[in-house]
Design a protein around this motif. Sequence first.
Motif, PDB file in Angstrom:
ATOM      1  N   SER A 227       0.835  -1.211   0.000  1.00 21.89           N
ATOM      2  CA  SER A 227       0.000   0.000   0.000  1.00 21.89           C
ATOM      3  C   SER A 227       0.861   1.249   0.000  1.00 21.89           C
ATOM      4  O   SER A 227       0.545   2.236  -0.674  1.00 21.89           O
ATOM      5  N   MET A 228       1.928   1.232   0.764  1.00 19.15           N
ATOM      6  CA  MET A 228       2.846   2.362   0.785  1.00 19.15           C
ATOM      7  C   MET A 228       3.420   2.626  -0.609  1.00 19.15           C
ATOM      8  O   MET A 228       3.467   3.756  -1.087  1.00 19.15           O
ATOM      9  N   VAL A 229       3.857   1.552  -1.269  1.00 19.31           N
ATOM     10  CA  VAL A 229       4.455   1.693  -2.605  1.00 19.31           C
ATOM     11  C   VAL A 229       3.420   2.223  -3.589  1.00 19.31           C
ATOM     12  O   VAL A 229       3.710   3.121  -4.399  1.00 19.31           O
ATOM     13  N   GLU A 230       2.210   1.690  -3.522  1.00 22.43           N
ATOM     14  CA  GLU A 230       1.160   2.136  -4.452  1.00 22.43           C
ATOM     15  C   GLU A 230       0.881   3.625  -4.284  1.00 22.43           C
ATOM     16  O   GLU A 230       0.683   4.346  -5.265  1.00 22.43           O
ATOM     17  N   ARG A 231       0.883   4.098  -3.038  1.00 21.28           N
ATOM     18  CA  ARG A 231       0.622   5.523  -2.805  1.00 21.28           C
ATOM     19  C   ARG A 231       1.747   6.397  -3.339  1.00 21.28           C
ATOM     20  O   ARG A 231       1.496   7.404  -3.997  1.00 21.28           O
ATOM     21  N   VAL A 232       2.989   6.008  -3.071  1.00 19.80           N
ATOM     22  CA  VAL A 232       4.084   6.888  -3.498  1.00 19.80           C
ATOM     23  C   VAL A 232       4.247   6.883  -5.018  1.00 19.80           C
ATOM     24  O   VAL A 232       4.708   7.874  -5.600  1.00 19.80           O
ATOM     25  N   LEU A 233       3.842   5.796  -5.668  1.00 21.89           N
ATOM     26  CA  LEU A 233       3.896   5.776  -7.132  1.00 21.89           C
ATOM     27  C   LEU A 233       2.948   6.806  -7.735  1.00 21.89           C
ATOM     28  O   LEU A 233       3.163   7.281  -8.857  1.00 21.89           O
ATOM     29  N   ALA A 234       1.900   7.150  -6.985  1.00 23.04           N
ATOM     30  CA  ALA A 234       0.902   8.104  -7.487  1.00 23.04           C
ATOM     31  C   ALA A 234       1.327   9.552  -7.280  1.00 23.04           C
ATOM     32  O   ALA A 234       0.653  10.463  -7.759  1.00 23.04           O
ATOM     33  N   MET A 306      17.819   8.923   5.119  1.00 22.71           N
ATOM     34  CA  MET A 306      16.719   8.046   5.529  1.00 22.71           C
ATOM     35  C   MET A 306      15.440   8.830   5.804  1.00 22.71           C
ATOM     36  O   MET A 306      15.493   9.947   6.327  1.00 22.71           O
ATOM     37  N   LEU A 307      14.318   8.222   5.453  1.00 22.39           N
ATOM     38  CA  LEU A 307      13.006   8.661   5.901  1.00 22.39           C
ATOM     39  C   LEU A 307      12.484   7.555   6.803  1.00 22.39           C
ATOM     40  O   LEU A 307      12.224   6.439   6.350  1.00 22.39           O
ATOM     41  N   LEU A 308      12.376   7.843   8.083  1.00 24.85           N
ATOM     42  CA  LEU A 308      12.084   6.834   9.087  1.00 24.85           C
ATOM     43  C   LEU A 308      10.582   6.723   9.326  1.00 24.85           C
ATOM     44  O   LEU A 308       9.874   7.733   9.330  1.00 24.85           O
ATOM     45  N   ILE A 309      10.115   5.485   9.543  1.00 28.38           N
ATOM     46  CA  ILE A 309       8.695   5.237   9.768  1.00 28.38           C
ATOM     47  C   ILE A 309       8.528   4.249  10.918  1.00 28.38           C
ATOM     48  O   ILE A 309       9.397   3.425  11.190  1.00 28.38           O
ATOM     49  N   SER A 310       7.408   4.354  11.611  1.00 27.36           N
ATOM     50  CA  SER A 310       6.950   3.370  12.592  1.00 27.36           C
ATOM     51  C   SER A 310       8.011   2.954  13.602  1.00 27.36           C
ATOM     52  O   SER A 310       8.237   1.761  13.810  1.00 27.36           O
ATOM     53  N   PRO A 311       8.693   3.891  14.264  1.00 30.37           N
ATOM     54  CA  PRO A 311       9.693   3.470  15.254  1.00 30.37           C
ATOM     55  C   PRO A 311       9.041   2.772  16.444  1.00 30.37           C
ATOM     56  O   PRO A 311       7.994   3.192  16.933  1.00 30.37           O
ATOM     57  N   ILE A 312       9.648   1.672  16.897  1.00 31.63           N
ATOM     58  CA  ILE A 312       9.206   1.028  18.128  1.00 31.63           C
ATOM     59  C   ILE A 312       9.433   2.006  19.271  1.00 31.63           C
ATOM     60  O   ILE A 312      10.495   2.619  19.364  1.00 31.63           O
ATOM     61  N   TYR A 333       5.377  10.508  10.576  1.00 36.01           N
ATOM     62  CA  TYR A 333       4.572  10.022  11.688  1.00 36.01           C
ATOM     63  C   TYR A 333       3.386   9.180  11.225  1.00 36.01           C
ATOM     64  O   TYR A 333       2.877   8.365  11.985  1.00 36.01           O
ATOM     65  N   ASP A 334       2.912   9.414   9.995  1.00 41.20           N
ATOM     66  CA  ASP A 334       1.730   8.696   9.526  1.00 41.20           C
ATOM     67  C   ASP A 334       1.785   8.605   8.009  1.00 41.20           C
ATOM     68  O   ASP A 334       2.757   9.044   7.374  1.00 41.20           O
ATOM     69  N   ALA A 335       0.731   8.023   7.409  1.00 39.26           N
ATOM     70  CA  ALA A 335       0.720   7.788   5.971  1.00 39.26           C
ATOM     71  C   ALA A 335       0.744   9.098   5.185  1.00 39.26           C
ATOM     72  O   ALA A 335       1.419   9.208   4.155  1.00 39.26           O
ATOM     73  N   ILE A 336       0.028  10.100   5.658  1.00 38.58           N
ATOM     74  CA  ILE A 336       0.018  11.391   4.965  1.00 38.58           C
ATOM     75  C   ILE A 336       1.406  12.021   5.016  1.00 38.58           C
ATOM     76  O   ILE A 336       1.909  12.539   4.020  1.00 38.58           O
ATOM     77  N   GLY A 337       2.038  11.955   6.180  1.00 42.03           N
ATOM     78  CA  GLY A 337       3.393  12.484   6.308  1.00 42.03           C
ATOM     79  C   GLY A 337       4.379  11.750   5.421  1.00 42.03           C
ATOM     80  O   GLY A 337       5.303  12.365   4.856  1.00 42.03           O
ATOM     81  N   LEU A 338       4.196  10.441   5.292  1.00 45.09           N
ATOM     82  CA  LEU A 338       5.074   9.670   4.408  1.00 45.09           C
ATOM     83  C   LEU A 338       4.964  10.173   2.975  1.00 45.09           C
ATOM     84  O   LEU A 338       5.974  10.433   2.312  1.00 45.09           O
ATOM     85  N   TYR A 340       3.890  13.068   1.842  1.00 48.94           N
ATOM     86  CA  TYR A 340       4.399  14.435   1.715  1.00 48.94           C
ATOM     87  C   TYR A 340       5.923  14.468   1.714  1.00 48.94           C
ATOM     88  O   TYR A 340       6.550  15.134   0.874  1.00 48.94           O
ATOM     89  N   LYS A 341       6.524  13.737   2.630  1.00 54.74           N
ATOM     90  CA  LYS A 341       7.976  13.825   2.773  1.00 54.74           C
ATOM     91  C   LYS A 341       8.718  13.072   1.678  1.00 54.74           C
ATOM     92  O   LYS A 341       9.793  13.498   1.253  1.00 54.74           O
ATOM     93  N   VAL A 342       8.153  11.977   1.192  1.00 55.67           N
ATOM     94  CA  VAL A 342       8.755  11.313   0.036  1.00 55.67           C
ATOM     95  C   VAL A 342       8.751  12.256  -1.161  1.00 55.67           C
ATOM     96  O   VAL A 342       9.771  12.436  -1.843  1.00 55.67           O
ATOM     97  N   ALA A 343       7.589  12.879  -1.424  1.00 53.51           N
ATOM     98  CA  ALA A 343       7.488  13.796  -2.570  1.00 53.51           C
ATOM     99  C   ALA A 343       8.474  14.955  -2.427  1.00 53.51           C
ATOM    100  O   ALA A 343       9.158  15.330  -3.391  1.00 53.51           O
ATOM    101  N   ARG A 344       8.553  15.519  -1.235  1.00 50.00           N
ATOM    102  CA  ARG A 344       9.415  16.678  -1.031  1.00 50.00           C
ATOM    103  C   ARG A 344      10.888  16.318  -1.172  1.00 50.00           C
ATOM    104  O   ARG A 344      11.651  17.031  -1.836  1.00 50.00           O
ATOM    105  N   LEU A 345      11.304  15.221  -0.562  1.00 50.49           N
ATOM    106  CA  LEU A 345      12.716  14.853  -0.599  1.00 50.49           C
ATOM    107  C   LEU A 345      13.146  14.392  -1.990  1.00 50.49           C
ATOM    108  O   LEU A 345      14.228  14.757  -2.460  1.00 50.49           O
ATOM    109  N   MET A 346      12.310  13.606  -2.645  1.00 46.48           N
ATOM    110  CA  MET A 346      12.701  13.101  -3.963  1.00 46.48           C
ATOM    111  C   MET A 346      12.739  14.209  -5.006  1.00 46.48           C
ATOM    112  O   MET A 346      13.341  14.047  -6.066  1.00 46.48           O
ATOM    113  N   ALA A 347      12.102  15.348  -4.714  1.00 45.80           N
ATOM    114  CA  ALA A 347      12.144  16.491  -5.626  1.00 45.80           C
ATOM    115  C   ALA A 347      13.264  17.471  -5.266  1.00 45.80           C
ATOM    116  O   ALA A 347      13.391  18.516  -5.912  1.00 45.80           O
TER     117      ALA A 347
END
Length: 380
Positions: A227-234, A306-312, A333-338, A340-347
Amino acid sequence: MTKLLILSVSAGNGHVRAAQALEATLAQSFAPHTAVHVDAMAHVPAGFRKVYTDWYLQLVNRAPELWSYLHQRTDVTPHHAPSQRLRRGIERLSTVALVREIRRAKPDAVICTHFLPAELLMRERNRGRLECPVWLQITDYDLHNMWLVPGMTGYLAATEEVAFRLRARGIPPERIHVTGIPVMPAFSEPDAPEVAHAACASALGLDPARPVLLMASGGAGVGDLPSMVERVLALGGDTPFQVIAVAGRNAEAHARLEALSQRHPGRVVAVGFTNEMHKMMAAADLVVTKPGGLTVSECLALGKPMLLISPIPGQEEHNAGFLMEESAAWLAYDAIGLDYKVARLMADPAKLAAMAARSRALGKPQAARAVLQRVLGAKE
Protein backbone atom coordinates in the motif's frame (compact mmCIF):
# COMPACT_ATOMS: atom_id res chain seq x y z
CA MET A 1 44.96 -18.47 17.95
CA THR A 2 41.85 -17.19 19.77
CA LYS A 3 38.54 -19.05 19.76
CA LEU A 4 35.83 -16.41 19.95
CA LEU A 5 32.24 -17.17 20.96
CA ILE A 6 29.62 -14.68 19.72
CA LEU A 7 26.26 -14.85 21.49
CA SER A 8 23.10 -13.27 20.07
CA VAL A 9 19.36 -13.43 20.76
CA SER A 10 16.83 -13.64 17.92
CA ALA A 11 14.39 -11.12 19.41
CA GLY A 12 14.17 -9.13 16.20
CA ASN A 13 16.94 -9.42 13.62
CA GLY A 14 19.40 -6.76 14.75
CA HIS A 15 21.23 -8.66 17.49
CA VAL A 16 21.71 -11.65 15.18
CA ARG A 17 22.90 -9.49 12.27
CA ALA A 18 25.50 -7.79 14.48
CA ALA A 19 26.79 -11.21 15.51
CA GLN A 20 26.86 -12.40 11.90
CA ALA A 21 28.82 -9.28 10.93
CA LEU A 22 31.46 -10.04 13.56
CA GLU A 23 31.65 -13.67 12.49
CA ALA A 24 32.00 -12.80 8.80
CA THR A 25 34.59 -10.08 9.40
CA LEU A 26 36.72 -12.35 11.57
CA ALA A 27 36.65 -15.10 8.91
CA GLN A 28 37.58 -12.59 6.21
CA SER A 29 40.32 -10.62 7.93
CA PHE A 30 41.47 -12.18 11.20
CA ALA A 31 42.85 -15.64 10.40
CA PRO A 32 43.91 -17.84 12.14
CA HIS A 33 41.46 -16.73 14.87
CA THR A 34 38.11 -18.53 14.75
CA ALA A 35 34.57 -17.67 15.80
CA VAL A 36 31.42 -19.60 16.66
CA HIS A 37 28.09 -17.77 16.60
CA VAL A 38 25.35 -19.14 18.87
CA ASP A 39 21.78 -17.82 18.99
CA ALA A 40 20.79 -18.15 22.63
CA MET A 41 17.19 -18.86 21.64
CA ALA A 42 18.30 -22.13 20.00
CA HIS A 43 19.20 -23.49 23.46
CA VAL A 44 16.18 -22.59 25.59
CA PRO A 45 12.77 -24.28 26.07
CA ALA A 46 10.16 -23.54 23.43
CA GLY A 47 7.88 -21.77 25.93
CA PHE A 48 10.63 -19.39 27.05
CA ARG A 49 11.60 -18.72 23.44
CA LYS A 50 8.00 -17.95 22.52
CA VAL A 51 7.64 -15.46 25.37
CA TYR A 52 11.02 -13.84 24.82
CA THR A 53 10.77 -13.46 21.03
CA ASP A 54 7.19 -13.87 19.75
CA TRP A 55 5.60 -12.07 22.70
CA TYR A 56 8.01 -9.17 22.32
CA LEU A 57 7.22 -8.77 18.62
CA GLN A 58 3.46 -9.01 19.20
CA LEU A 59 3.66 -6.50 22.03
CA VAL A 60 5.52 -3.82 20.07
CA ASN A 61 3.20 -4.28 17.08
CA ARG A 62 -0.17 -4.60 18.83
CA ALA A 63 0.30 -2.65 22.06
CA PRO A 64 3.06 -0.08 21.50
CA GLU A 65 1.79 2.09 24.36
CA LEU A 66 2.22 -0.80 26.80
CA TRP A 67 5.69 -1.52 25.45
CA SER A 68 6.59 2.16 25.84
CA TYR A 69 5.50 2.03 29.49
CA LEU A 70 7.48 -1.16 30.16
CA HIS A 71 10.54 0.26 28.41
CA GLN A 72 10.47 3.39 30.56
CA ARG A 73 9.81 1.52 33.80
CA THR A 74 12.61 -1.00 33.29
CA ASP A 75 15.01 1.80 32.39
CA VAL A 76 14.69 3.25 35.90
CA THR A 77 14.46 -0.05 37.81
CA PRO A 78 17.77 -0.87 39.60
CA HIS A 79 19.42 -4.23 38.97
CA HIS A 80 19.01 -5.15 42.65
CA ALA A 81 15.23 -4.51 42.63
CA PRO A 82 13.05 -7.57 43.43
CA SER A 83 11.45 -7.52 39.97
CA GLN A 84 14.85 -7.64 38.30
CA ARG A 85 16.08 -10.43 40.55
CA LEU A 86 12.92 -12.40 39.77
CA ARG A 87 13.41 -11.87 36.04
CA ARG A 88 17.01 -13.05 36.19
CA GLY A 89 15.97 -16.09 38.25
CA ILE A 90 13.41 -17.12 35.63
CA GLU A 91 16.01 -16.63 32.89
CA ARG A 92 18.58 -18.77 34.73
CA LEU A 93 16.09 -21.61 35.11
CA SER A 94 15.25 -21.39 31.40
CA THR A 95 18.81 -21.22 30.10
CA VAL A 96 20.51 -24.21 31.73
CA ALA A 97 21.13 -25.79 28.31
CA LEU A 98 22.54 -22.53 26.98
CA VAL A 99 25.04 -22.24 29.84
CA ARG A 100 26.01 -25.86 29.24
CA GLU A 101 26.58 -25.09 25.55
CA ILE A 102 28.77 -22.11 26.44
CA ARG A 103 30.90 -24.23 28.78
CA ARG A 104 31.19 -26.91 26.13
CA ALA A 105 32.48 -24.37 23.60
CA LYS A 106 35.41 -23.42 25.90
CA PRO A 107 35.96 -20.02 24.26
CA ASP A 108 38.98 -17.79 24.82
CA ALA A 109 36.74 -14.70 24.71
CA VAL A 110 33.03 -13.96 24.36
CA ILE A 111 31.14 -11.10 22.66
CA CYS A 112 27.44 -10.72 23.49
CA THR A 113 25.22 -8.71 21.13
CA HIS A 114 22.31 -8.91 23.61
CA PHE A 115 22.16 -8.38 27.34
CA LEU A 116 20.54 -11.77 28.17
CA PRO A 117 23.64 -13.94 27.63
CA ALA A 118 25.79 -11.21 29.16
CA GLU A 119 23.79 -11.41 32.40
CA LEU A 120 24.09 -15.21 32.46
CA LEU A 121 27.85 -15.03 31.97
CA MET A 122 28.17 -12.35 34.65
CA ARG A 123 26.80 -14.90 37.12
CA GLU A 124 29.12 -17.59 35.79
CA ARG A 125 32.13 -15.29 36.19
CA ASN A 126 31.07 -14.22 39.68
CA ARG A 127 30.90 -17.87 40.74
CA GLY A 128 34.30 -18.72 39.25
CA ARG A 129 32.89 -20.99 36.54
CA LEU A 130 34.07 -18.86 33.62
CA GLU A 131 37.45 -17.19 33.36
CA CYS A 132 37.55 -15.80 29.83
CA PRO A 133 36.80 -12.11 29.10
CA VAL A 134 33.22 -11.19 28.18
CA TRP A 135 32.40 -8.12 26.04
CA LEU A 136 29.01 -6.50 25.48
CA GLN A 137 28.13 -4.91 22.12
CA ILE A 138 25.33 -2.34 22.44
CA THR A 139 23.21 -2.36 19.27
CA ASP A 140 21.29 0.93 19.53
CA TYR A 141 22.11 4.63 19.49
CA ASP A 142 20.88 5.16 23.03
CA LEU A 143 21.38 3.36 26.33
CA HIS A 144 18.78 1.40 28.30
CA ASN A 145 19.24 0.07 31.82
CA MET A 146 19.17 -3.54 30.58
CA TRP A 147 22.55 -3.02 28.88
CA LEU A 148 24.16 -2.05 32.20
CA VAL A 149 25.39 -5.54 33.03
CA PRO A 150 28.06 -5.20 35.73
CA GLY A 151 31.49 -6.76 35.42
CA MET A 152 31.93 -6.97 31.66
CA THR A 153 35.49 -6.83 30.34
CA GLY A 154 34.41 -4.10 27.94
CA TYR A 155 31.37 -2.26 26.62
CA LEU A 156 31.30 -1.51 22.89
CA ALA A 157 29.28 1.62 22.13
CA ALA A 158 27.81 3.05 18.94
CA THR A 159 28.61 6.71 19.63
CA GLU A 160 30.33 9.08 22.03
CA GLU A 161 26.94 9.90 23.56
CA VAL A 162 26.28 6.24 24.37
CA ALA A 163 29.76 6.09 25.94
CA PHE A 164 28.96 9.25 27.95
CA ARG A 165 25.74 7.67 29.19
CA LEU A 166 27.60 4.50 30.21
CA ARG A 167 30.03 6.56 32.26
CA ALA A 168 27.21 8.61 33.77
CA ARG A 169 25.49 5.42 34.92
CA GLY A 170 28.52 4.00 36.65
CA ILE A 171 30.44 1.94 34.10
CA PRO A 172 34.24 2.42 34.55
CA PRO A 173 35.53 4.67 31.73
CA GLU A 174 38.47 2.39 30.95
CA ARG A 175 36.06 -0.39 29.99
CA ILE A 176 34.09 1.70 27.47
CA HIS A 177 35.10 1.77 23.80
CA VAL A 178 33.37 3.62 20.93
CA THR A 179 33.48 1.26 17.96
CA GLY A 180 30.15 1.71 16.19
CA ILE A 181 27.67 -1.10 15.55
CA PRO A 182 29.04 -4.00 13.44
CA VAL A 183 27.76 -4.33 9.87
CA MET A 184 28.54 -7.01 7.31
CA PRO A 185 31.74 -6.61 5.25
CA ALA A 186 29.66 -5.87 2.14
CA PHE A 187 28.66 -2.53 3.70
CA SER A 188 32.30 -1.48 4.06
CA GLU A 189 33.51 -2.05 0.49
CA PRO A 190 35.55 0.92 -0.75
CA ASP A 191 33.79 1.62 -4.07
CA ALA A 192 33.09 5.30 -4.70
CA PRO A 193 29.42 5.99 -3.90
CA GLU A 194 28.58 7.23 -7.39
CA VAL A 195 30.10 4.13 -9.00
CA ALA A 196 28.29 1.76 -6.65
CA HIS A 197 25.01 3.63 -7.18
CA ALA A 198 25.15 3.39 -10.96
CA ALA A 199 26.33 -0.22 -11.07
CA CYS A 200 23.76 -1.48 -8.56
CA ALA A 201 20.89 0.45 -10.15
CA SER A 202 21.75 -0.97 -13.57
CA ALA A 203 22.03 -4.51 -12.19
CA LEU A 204 18.49 -4.20 -10.86
CA GLY A 205 17.17 -3.07 -14.22
CA LEU A 206 16.78 0.55 -13.13
CA ASP A 207 17.84 3.73 -14.88
CA PRO A 208 20.84 5.16 -12.93
CA ALA A 209 20.00 8.65 -14.22
CA ARG A 210 16.59 8.65 -12.51
CA PRO A 211 16.09 8.87 -8.72
CA VAL A 212 15.56 5.64 -6.80
CA LEU A 213 13.58 5.12 -3.59
CA LEU A 214 14.20 2.03 -1.45
CA MET A 215 11.26 1.00 0.75
CA ALA A 216 12.06 -1.74 3.22
CA SER A 217 9.18 -1.98 5.69
CA GLY A 218 5.68 -0.98 6.68
CA GLY A 219 4.20 -0.46 10.12
CA ALA A 220 1.51 0.89 12.39
CA GLY A 221 0.16 4.25 11.28
CA VAL A 222 1.88 4.08 7.91
CA GLY A 223 0.44 0.98 6.27
CA ASP A 224 1.64 -2.27 4.77
CA LEU A 225 4.47 -2.12 2.25
CA PRO A 226 2.47 -2.73 -0.98
CA SER A 227 0.00 0.00 0.00
CA MET A 228 2.85 2.36 0.78
CA VAL A 229 4.46 1.69 -2.61
CA GLU A 230 1.16 2.14 -4.45
CA ARG A 231 0.62 5.52 -2.81
CA VAL A 232 4.08 6.89 -3.50
CA LEU A 233 3.90 5.78 -7.13
CA ALA A 234 0.90 8.10 -7.49
CA LEU A 235 2.87 11.14 -6.33
CA GLY A 236 3.43 13.78 -8.97
CA GLY A 237 6.72 15.23 -10.10
CA ASP A 238 8.69 16.18 -13.16
CA THR A 239 10.87 13.08 -12.89
CA PRO A 240 8.92 10.02 -11.72
CA PHE A 241 11.20 8.10 -9.39
CA GLN A 242 11.80 4.38 -9.33
CA VAL A 243 11.05 2.15 -6.32
CA ILE A 244 12.85 -0.87 -4.91
CA ALA A 245 10.45 -2.60 -2.50
CA VAL A 246 11.85 -5.31 -0.21
CA ALA A 247 9.18 -7.59 1.27
CA GLY A 248 11.55 -9.98 3.04
CA ARG A 249 9.92 -13.31 3.89
CA ASN A 250 6.38 -11.94 3.55
CA ALA A 251 5.23 -13.95 0.53
CA GLU A 252 1.84 -12.23 0.30
CA ALA A 253 3.42 -8.76 0.24
CA HIS A 254 5.96 -9.91 -2.35
CA ALA A 255 3.17 -11.20 -4.63
CA ARG A 256 1.29 -7.89 -4.35
CA LEU A 257 4.47 -6.00 -5.14
CA GLU A 258 5.08 -8.17 -8.19
CA ALA A 259 1.58 -7.27 -9.40
CA LEU A 260 2.39 -3.58 -8.88
CA SER A 261 5.57 -3.95 -10.91
CA GLN A 262 3.50 -5.37 -13.78
CA ARG A 263 1.13 -2.38 -13.65
CA HIS A 264 4.03 0.09 -13.46
CA PRO A 265 6.69 -1.30 -15.82
CA GLY A 266 10.12 0.18 -15.30
CA ARG A 267 9.21 1.83 -11.99
CA VAL A 268 9.03 -0.96 -9.40
CA VAL A 269 11.49 -3.72 -8.51
CA ALA A 270 9.85 -6.22 -6.14
CA VAL A 271 12.29 -8.11 -3.92
CA GLY A 272 11.62 -10.91 -1.45
CA PHE A 273 14.18 -12.16 1.04
CA THR A 274 17.67 -11.07 0.00
CA ASN A 275 21.24 -11.31 1.21
CA GLU A 276 22.17 -8.37 -1.03
CA MET A 277 20.59 -5.51 0.87
CA HIS A 278 23.83 -3.58 0.45
CA LYS A 279 23.23 -3.49 -3.31
CA MET A 280 19.64 -2.30 -2.87
CA MET A 281 20.83 0.47 -0.55
CA ALA A 282 23.70 1.42 -2.86
CA ALA A 283 21.24 1.91 -5.72
CA ALA A 284 18.96 4.17 -3.66
CA ASP A 285 18.88 7.94 -3.32
CA LEU A 286 16.61 7.68 -0.24
CA VAL A 287 15.84 4.77 2.10
CA VAL A 288 12.42 4.45 3.78
CA THR A 289 12.81 2.19 6.80
CA LYS A 290 12.10 1.53 10.46
CA PRO A 291 14.96 2.87 12.62
CA GLY A 292 16.32 -0.40 13.95
CA GLY A 293 19.89 -0.11 15.19
CA LEU A 294 21.40 -2.43 12.59
CA THR A 295 19.38 -1.15 9.64
CA VAL A 296 20.32 2.47 10.25
CA SER A 297 23.95 1.45 10.84
CA GLU A 298 23.97 -0.14 7.39
CA CYS A 299 22.47 3.01 5.87
CA LEU A 300 25.07 5.17 7.62
CA ALA A 301 27.89 2.91 6.46
CA LEU A 302 26.80 3.53 2.86
CA GLY A 303 26.05 7.22 3.42
CA LYS A 304 22.31 6.97 2.71
CA PRO A 305 19.71 9.57 3.76
CA MET A 306 16.72 8.05 5.53
CA LEU A 307 13.01 8.66 5.90
CA LEU A 308 12.08 6.83 9.09
CA ILE A 309 8.70 5.24 9.77
CA SER A 310 6.95 3.37 12.59
CA PRO A 311 9.69 3.47 15.25
CA ILE A 312 9.21 1.03 18.13
CA PRO A 313 8.64 3.11 21.28
CA GLY A 314 11.81 3.42 23.28
CA GLN A 315 14.93 2.22 21.50
CA GLU A 316 13.86 2.94 17.90
CA GLU A 317 12.42 6.33 18.85
CA HIS A 318 15.79 7.19 20.37
CA ASN A 319 17.60 5.96 17.25
CA ALA A 320 15.34 8.22 15.18
CA GLY A 321 16.04 11.17 17.48
CA PHE A 322 19.78 10.70 17.08
CA LEU A 323 19.57 10.59 13.29
CA MET A 324 17.31 13.64 13.07
CA GLU A 325 19.51 15.65 15.45
CA GLU A 326 22.44 14.87 13.16
CA SER A 327 20.46 15.81 9.99
CA ALA A 328 20.81 12.38 8.40
CA ALA A 329 17.10 11.50 8.46
CA TRP A 330 13.52 12.74 8.54
CA LEU A 331 10.61 11.04 10.31
CA ALA A 332 7.15 10.36 8.91
CA TYR A 333 4.57 10.02 11.69
CA ASP A 334 1.73 8.70 9.53
CA ALA A 335 0.72 7.79 5.97
CA ILE A 336 0.02 11.39 4.97
CA GLY A 337 3.39 12.48 6.31
CA LEU A 338 5.07 9.67 4.41
CA ASP A 339 3.54 10.78 1.11
CA TYR A 340 4.40 14.43 1.72
CA LYS A 341 7.98 13.83 2.77
CA VAL A 342 8.75 11.31 0.04
CA ALA A 343 7.49 13.80 -2.57
CA ARG A 344 9.42 16.68 -1.03
CA LEU A 345 12.72 14.85 -0.60
CA MET A 346 12.70 13.10 -3.96
CA ALA A 347 12.14 16.49 -5.63
CA ASP A 348 15.10 18.07 -3.80
CA PRO A 349 18.44 16.50 -4.84
CA ALA A 350 20.40 19.14 -2.94
CA LYS A 351 18.64 18.24 0.32
CA LEU A 352 19.22 14.54 -0.27
CA ALA A 353 22.89 15.20 -0.98
CA ALA A 354 23.27 17.16 2.27
CA MET A 355 21.58 14.38 4.26
CA ALA A 356 23.76 11.79 2.53
CA ALA A 357 26.89 13.73 3.50
CA ARG A 358 25.79 13.78 7.14
CA SER A 359 24.97 10.08 7.00
CA ARG A 360 28.37 9.20 5.60
CA ALA A 361 30.09 11.34 8.25
CA LEU A 362 28.27 9.42 10.98
CA GLY A 363 28.80 5.98 9.47
CA LYS A 364 31.25 3.44 10.88
CA PRO A 365 31.57 0.85 8.12
CA GLN A 366 34.62 -0.67 9.83
CA ALA A 367 32.89 -1.13 13.19
CA ALA A 368 33.15 -4.94 13.13
CA ARG A 369 36.89 -4.69 12.51
CA ALA A 370 37.25 -2.14 15.34
CA VAL A 371 35.40 -4.45 17.74
CA LEU A 372 37.51 -7.47 16.84
CA GLN A 373 40.77 -5.54 17.07
CA ARG A 374 39.77 -4.38 20.55
CA VAL A 375 38.67 -7.82 21.74
CA LEU A 376 41.52 -9.81 20.22
CA GLY A 377 44.10 -7.21 21.21
CA ALA A 378 42.87 -7.24 24.78
CA LYS A 379 42.86 -11.04 24.78
CA GLU A 380 46.41 -11.24 23.44
